[in-house]
Design a protein around this motif. Structure first.
Motif, PDB file in Angstrom:
ATOM      1  N   ARG A  67       0.847  -1.190   0.000  1.00  0.00           N
ATOM      2  CA  ARG A  67       0.000   0.000   0.000  1.00  0.00           C
ATOM      3  C   ARG A  67       0.886   1.244   0.000  1.00  0.00           C
ATOM      4  O   ARG A  67       1.939   1.255   0.632  1.00  0.00           O
ATOM      5  CB  ARG A  67      -0.878   0.050   1.255  1.00  0.00           C
ATOM      6  CG  ARG A  67      -2.029  -0.971   1.284  1.00  0.00           C
ATOM      7  CD  ARG A  67      -1.606  -2.292   1.927  1.00  0.00           C
ATOM      8  NE  ARG A  67      -2.694  -3.255   2.003  1.00  0.00           N
ATOM      9  CZ  ARG A  67      -3.542  -3.352   3.013  1.00  0.00           C
ATOM     10  NH1 ARG A  67      -3.410  -2.549   4.053  1.00  0.00           N
ATOM     11  NH2 ARG A  67      -4.501  -4.240   2.996  1.00  0.00           N
ATOM     12  N   ALA A  68       0.445   2.265  -0.696  1.00  0.00           N
ATOM     13  CA  ALA A  68       1.138   3.553  -0.693  1.00  0.00           C
ATOM     14  C   ALA A  68       0.093   4.660  -0.610  1.00  0.00           C
ATOM     15  O   ALA A  68      -0.860   4.679  -1.409  1.00  0.00           O
ATOM     16  CB  ALA A  68       2.003   3.718  -1.939  1.00  0.00           C
ATOM     17  N   PHE A  69       0.275   5.587   0.359  1.00  0.00           N
ATOM     18  CA  PHE A  69      -0.663   6.689   0.557  1.00  0.00           C
ATOM     19  C   PHE A  69       0.121   7.999   0.589  1.00  0.00           C
ATOM     20  O   PHE A  69       1.229   8.062   1.146  1.00  0.00           O
ATOM     21  CB  PHE A  69      -1.440   6.522   1.868  1.00  0.00           C
ATOM     22  CG  PHE A  69      -2.209   5.241   1.955  1.00  0.00           C
ATOM     23  CD1 PHE A  69      -3.474   5.129   1.413  1.00  0.00           C
ATOM     24  CD2 PHE A  69      -1.654   4.134   2.584  1.00  0.00           C
ATOM     25  CE1 PHE A  69      -4.187   3.947   1.493  1.00  0.00           C
ATOM     26  CE2 PHE A  69      -2.355   2.944   2.666  1.00  0.00           C
ATOM     27  CZ  PHE A  69      -3.630   2.848   2.127  1.00  0.00           C
ATOM     28  N   ALA A  70      -0.469   9.046   0.019  1.00  0.00           N
ATOM     29  CA  ALA A  70       0.188  10.352   0.019  1.00  0.00           C
ATOM     30  C   ALA A  70      -0.863  11.444   0.068  1.00  0.00           C
ATOM     31  O   ALA A  70      -1.972  11.293  -0.461  1.00  0.00           O
ATOM     32  CB  ALA A  70       1.063  10.523  -1.224  1.00  0.00           C
ATOM     33  N   SER A  71      -0.510  12.589   0.702  1.00  0.00           N
ATOM     34  CA  SER A  71      -1.404  13.742   0.738  1.00  0.00           C
ATOM     35  C   SER A  71      -0.576  15.011   0.625  1.00  0.00           C
ATOM     36  O   SER A  71       0.590  15.055   1.022  1.00  0.00           O
ATOM     37  CB  SER A  71      -2.228  13.760   2.036  1.00  0.00           C
ATOM     38  OG  SER A  71      -1.380  13.905   3.163  1.00  0.00           O
ATOM     39  N   GLY A  72      -1.184  16.054   0.052  1.00  0.00           N
ATOM     40  CA  GLY A  72      -0.481  17.315  -0.108  1.00  0.00           C
ATOM     41  C   GLY A  72      -0.789  17.940  -1.451  1.00  0.00           C
ATOM     42  O   GLY A  72      -1.442  17.337  -2.305  1.00  0.00           O
ATOM     43  N   PRO A  73      -0.305  19.188  -1.675  1.00  0.00           N
ATOM     44  CA  PRO A  73      -0.616  19.897  -2.923  1.00  0.00           C
ATOM     45  C   PRO A  73      -0.193  19.131  -4.176  1.00  0.00           C
ATOM     46  O   PRO A  73      -0.913  19.109  -5.164  1.00  0.00           O
ATOM     47  CB  PRO A  73       0.164  21.208  -2.769  1.00  0.00           C
ATOM     48  CG  PRO A  73       0.330  21.374  -1.296  1.00  0.00           C
ATOM     49  CD  PRO A  73       0.484  20.001  -0.741  1.00  0.00           C
ATOM     50  N   GLY A  74       0.974  18.511  -4.159  1.00  0.00           N
ATOM     51  CA  GLY A  74       1.442  17.759  -5.327  1.00  0.00           C
ATOM     52  C   GLY A  74       1.679  16.305  -5.002  1.00  0.00           C
ATOM     53  O   GLY A  74       2.669  15.708  -5.442  1.00  0.00           O
ATOM     54  N   ALA A  75       0.780  15.731  -4.239  1.00  0.00           N
ATOM     55  CA  ALA A  75       0.990  14.370  -3.724  1.00  0.00           C
ATOM     56  C   ALA A  75       0.995  13.333  -4.835  1.00  0.00           C
ATOM     57  O   ALA A  75       0.219  13.407  -5.787  1.00  0.00           O
ATOM     58  CB  ALA A  75      -0.096  14.038  -2.710  1.00  0.00           C
ATOM     59  N   GLN A  76       1.893  12.364  -4.701  1.00  0.00           N
ATOM     60  CA  GLN A  76       1.962  11.223  -5.602  1.00  0.00           C
ATOM     61  C   GLN A  76       2.289   9.979  -4.790  1.00  0.00           C
ATOM     62  O   GLN A  76       3.085  10.031  -3.852  1.00  0.00           O
ATOM     63  CB  GLN A  76       3.037  11.406  -6.681  1.00  0.00           C
ATOM     64  CG  GLN A  76       2.691  12.446  -7.729  1.00  0.00           C
ATOM     65  CD  GLN A  76       3.726  12.472  -8.848  1.00  0.00           C
ATOM     66  OE1 GLN A  76       4.873  12.061  -8.649  1.00  0.00           O
ATOM     67  NE2 GLN A  76       3.327  12.936 -10.002  1.00  0.00           N
ATOM     68  N   ALA A  77       1.663   8.866  -5.144  1.00  0.00           N
ATOM     69  CA  ALA A  77       1.934   7.590  -4.480  1.00  0.00           C
ATOM     70  C   ALA A  77       2.211   6.547  -5.554  1.00  0.00           C
ATOM     71  O   ALA A  77       1.444   6.409  -6.508  1.00  0.00           O
ATOM     72  CB  ALA A  77       0.744   7.159  -3.623  1.00  0.00           C
ATOM     73  N   GLN A  78       3.317   5.834  -5.397  1.00  0.00           N
ATOM     74  CA  GLN A  78       3.718   4.858  -6.402  1.00  0.00           C
ATOM     75  C   GLN A  78       4.149   3.553  -5.748  1.00  0.00           C
ATOM     76  O   GLN A  78       4.697   3.557  -4.632  1.00  0.00           O
ATOM     77  CB  GLN A  78       4.857   5.395  -7.273  1.00  0.00           C
ATOM     78  CG  GLN A  78       4.485   6.603  -8.120  1.00  0.00           C
ATOM     79  CD  GLN A  78       5.626   7.051  -9.023  1.00  0.00           C
ATOM     80  OE1 GLN A  78       6.774   6.657  -8.834  1.00  0.00           O
ATOM     81  NE2 GLN A  78       5.304   7.861 -10.006  1.00  0.00           N
ATOM     82  N   ILE A  79       3.924   2.464  -6.451  1.00  0.00           N
ATOM     83  CA  ILE A  79       4.355   1.134  -6.007  1.00  0.00           C
ATOM     84  C   ILE A  79       5.028   0.425  -7.180  1.00  0.00           C
ATOM     85  O   ILE A  79       4.524   0.461  -8.299  1.00  0.00           O
ATOM     86  CB  ILE A  79       3.170   0.286  -5.511  1.00  0.00           C
ATOM     87  CG1 ILE A  79       2.642   0.816  -4.177  1.00  0.00           C
ATOM     88  CG2 ILE A  79       3.553  -1.178  -5.366  1.00  0.00           C
ATOM     89  CD1 ILE A  79       1.415   0.093  -3.682  1.00  0.00           C
ATOM     90  N   ALA A  80       6.163  -0.193  -6.919  1.00  0.00           N
ATOM     91  CA  ALA A  80       6.834  -1.026  -7.918  1.00  0.00           C
ATOM     92  C   ALA A  80       7.138  -2.380  -7.284  1.00  0.00           C
ATOM     93  O   ALA A  80       7.709  -2.450  -6.201  1.00  0.00           O
ATOM     94  CB  ALA A  80       8.129  -0.368  -8.397  1.00  0.00           C
ATOM     95  N   ALA A  81       6.723  -3.454  -7.942  1.00  0.00           N
ATOM     96  CA  ALA A  81       6.925  -4.802  -7.400  1.00  0.00           C
ATOM     97  C   ALA A  81       7.367  -5.736  -8.508  1.00  0.00           C
ATOM     98  O   ALA A  81       6.840  -5.687  -9.627  1.00  0.00           O
ATOM     99  CB  ALA A  81       5.637  -5.316  -6.760  1.00  0.00           C
ATOM    100  N   HIS A  82       8.351  -6.572  -8.180  1.00  0.00           N
ATOM    101  CA  HIS A  82       8.829  -7.578  -9.132  1.00  0.00           C
ATOM    102  C   HIS A  82       9.024  -8.892  -8.392  1.00  0.00           C
ATOM    103  O   HIS A  82       9.881  -8.987  -7.504  1.00  0.00           O
ATOM    104  CB  HIS A  82      10.140  -7.136  -9.775  1.00  0.00           C
ATOM    105  CG  HIS A  82      10.637  -8.087 -10.834  1.00  0.00           C
ATOM    106  ND1 HIS A  82      11.933  -8.078 -11.305  1.00  0.00           N
ATOM    107  CD2 HIS A  82      10.012  -9.075 -11.502  1.00  0.00           C
ATOM    108  CE1 HIS A  82      12.082  -9.034 -12.208  1.00  0.00           C
ATOM    109  NE2 HIS A  82      10.925  -9.643 -12.341  1.00  0.00           N
TER     110      HIS A  82
END
Length: 210
Positions: A67-82
């Motif tokens: 899980r990835a969570f983000a908050s803010g004016p330019g928030a981004q949440a990313q996940i990379a899995a291999h």
């Protein structure tokens, strides 16, 4: 030999089916390689909030709840899995069962991610990204979703074969399980060998009004 993973207290489903063994083969099957994964009873009944569960019976299974969570004016949440399996040796079980029964997860609410495997060399992934941003609700294109959650699985193409005509593959969710569940449910349920399953959810919402 029996490999068992059990949580007695307490969406994707995949099963490779094969013909059942005859009565005369019962004894040989009992001596064979069996895997059984069960979630039952009152396990996680009325659970609240964030639940992440990996349950596996067998060999060389890979599982992840991310899980990835983000908050803010330019928030981004990313996940990379291999997830990767290479140059391993494992027997495919004669019988593989994965089940959810009883009142497991009944009345639960929140974010619930479950990986359940029975067998060998299976890859399972649940991924969730959520962004609370000031720029408001944005339309998510295919390209943007692929950038937010990147996932891949390299599963071995071959396991040592089981005896033809023997064994079963089965997955199940009982009628009483998960009754009244509210929220987000991700479920990967696999019985067999060399399977890859995944659930990916991406959310982007505006900041709550004040």
């Amino acid at each position: 030999m029996r490999r068992t993973a059990t949580l007695p207290l307490m969406l994707a489903a995949l099963a490779a089916l094969s013909p059942g063994a005859s009565a005369g083969d019962d004894y040989a099957t009992m001596l064979g390689y069996l895997t059984s994964s069960h979630l039952d009873g009152h396990a996680l009944q009325n659970a609240q909030g964030s639940v992440a569960l990996n349950l596996a019976a067998g060999d060389l299974n890979t599982q992840a709840n991310l899980r990835a969570f983000a908050s803010g004016p330019g928030a981004q949440a990313q996940i990379a899995a291999h997830q990767r399996l290479r140059d391993n040796q494992a027997n495919a079980p004669f019988d593989a069962q994965a089940s959810i029964g009883g009142q497991a997860l009944a009345g639960a609410h929140g974010l619930i991610s479950i990986n359940q495997a029975s067998g060998s060399m299976n890859a399972q992934l649940n991924a969730v990204t959520a962004t609370l941003a000031n720029q408001g609700i944005r339309e998510a294109t295919d390209d943007s979703l692929s950038a937010v959650v990147s996932a891949s699985a390299e599963v071995q193409s071959r396991a040592q074969p089981r005896i033809p005509g023997e064994g079963t593959r089965s997955v199940s969710v009982a009628a009483g399980a998960m009754q009244g569940l509210r929220g987000v449910l991700q479920l990967n349920q696999t019985a067999g060998s060399g399977n890859a399953t995944g659930n990916i959810l991406s959310l982007s919402v505006s900041e709550l009004p004040r």
